[in-house]
Design a protein around this motif. Structure first.
Motif, short mmCIF file in Angstrom:
data_model
loop_
_atom_site.label_atom_id
_atom_site.label_comp_id
_atom_site.label_asym_id
_atom_site.label_seq_id
_atom_site.Cartn_x
_atom_site.Cartn_y
_atom_site.Cartn_z
N HIS A 11 42.56 42.21 38.66
CA HIS A 11 41.87 40.96 38.94
C HIS A 11 40.60 41.14 39.79
O HIS A 11 39.54 40.62 39.43
CB HIS A 11 42.83 39.98 39.62
N ASP A 12 40.68 41.87 40.89
CA ASP A 12 39.53 42.03 41.76
C ASP A 12 38.39 42.74 41.05
O ASP A 12 37.22 42.38 41.19
CB ASP A 12 39.89 42.77 43.04
N HIS A 38 31.66 31.83 40.89
CA HIS A 38 32.45 32.98 41.35
C HIS A 38 33.82 32.52 41.83
O HIS A 38 34.85 33.10 41.47
CB HIS A 38 31.69 33.71 42.45
N ARG A 39 33.84 31.46 42.61
CA ARG A 39 35.11 30.92 43.10
C ARG A 39 35.95 30.40 41.93
O ARG A 39 37.16 30.65 41.87
CB ARG A 39 34.87 29.81 44.12
N GLN A 40 35.32 29.67 41.01
CA GLN A 40 36.06 29.11 39.87
C GLN A 40 36.62 30.22 38.97
O GLN A 40 37.76 30.12 38.52
CB GLN A 40 35.16 28.17 39.06
N GLY A 42 37.38 33.30 39.83
CA GLY A 42 38.46 33.97 40.54
C GLY A 42 39.72 33.15 40.70
O GLY A 42 40.83 33.65 40.57
N GLU A 43 39.56 31.86 40.95
CA GLU A 43 40.71 31.00 41.22
C GLU A 43 41.30 30.37 39.96
O GLU A 43 42.50 30.08 39.93
CB GLU A 43 40.31 29.90 42.21
N LEU A 44 40.47 30.12 38.96
CA LEU A 44 40.93 29.37 37.78
C LEU A 44 40.78 30.12 36.46
O LEU A 44 41.75 30.34 35.75
CB LEU A 44 40.16 28.04 37.67
N TYR A 45 39.55 30.45 36.14
CA TYR A 45 39.24 30.88 34.77
C TYR A 45 39.93 32.18 34.36
O TYR A 45 40.38 32.31 33.23
CB TYR A 45 37.74 31.00 34.57
N HIS A 47 42.74 33.14 35.22
CA HIS A 47 44.17 32.87 35.04
C HIS A 47 44.44 32.00 33.82
O HIS A 47 45.60 31.84 33.42
CB HIS A 47 44.72 32.18 36.29
#
Length: 148
Positions: A11-12, A38-40, A42-45, A47
C-alpha cells in the motif's frame, strides 16, 4: 516483469508511485488538488478496486493497475519506468482476464490519452468534469481492437 495481486504491505509503495507519477504527468493539478487526491487515494481509492502490481526480478514495484470489473480506475507507473512497457503489460494482464476494457482519461493529460489510443482504445465520449464533479474533463475510452 511479473504481475501479481497487490498485498496490503504494498500500500505505501503504491501511494508513493501514484504521487511520483502524478507529479510527473498531471501538471494541470495544483498542489492543493494533489494533496487532496493523495489523501483520497490512500484512504479510499486504493481500497475500492482490485489492485495488481508489476514487479521486476528484485520484486520492486514498477507500476500498478486498479480495476472495477472491466473498468480501469487507475493505472500508474513509476516515472523512472515510463516507456518500458509496464503500463502495456498491466493492460495485457487485465484484458486477458477480463476481456475488453474501458477507461476514463483526464483530457488535460494528452500523454495518457495517447498511450491508451496507441494501445487500442478509442474515444467513446467526454464529460466536462471528473467523477467528483471537479473541473477536470474526462475522455471516456473503450478497447476496440478487432482481434478481441
Amino acid at each position: 516483469m511479473l504481475i501479481r495481486p497487490a498485498l496490503a504491505a504494498d500500500h505505501d509503495e503504491l501511494l508513493a508511485i501514484w504521487h511520483r507519477a502524478v507529479l510527473a504527468t498531471h501538471d494541470f493539478l495544483s498542489a492543493v488538488d494533489i494533496d487532496l487526491l493523495h489523501r483520497q487515494v490512500g484512504e479510499l481509492y486504493l481500497h475500492a478496486v482490485a489492485l495488481h502490481v508489476c514487479v521486476n526480478e528484485n520484486q520492486r514495484i514498477l507500476g500498478f493497475i486498479g480495476l472495477n470489473e472491466s473498468h480501469v480506475e487507475m493505472l500508474f507507473v513509476d516515472p523512472d519506468c515510463h516507456g518500458q512497457g509496464v503500463g502495456s503489460r498491466l493492460l495485457d494482464y487485465a484484458r486477458c482476464r477480463l476481456g475488453p476494457l474501458t477507461v476514463d482519461v483526464n483530457e488535460q493529460n494528452p500523454a495518457a490519452h495517447g498511450f491508451y489510443r496507441r494501445y487500442g482504445f478509442q474515444d467513446t465520449g467526454r464529460s466536462d468534469t471528473d467523477g467528483e464533479g471537479r473541473p477536470f474533463p474526462l475522455i471516456h475510452m473503450a478497447y476496440r481492437r478487432a482481434a478481441d
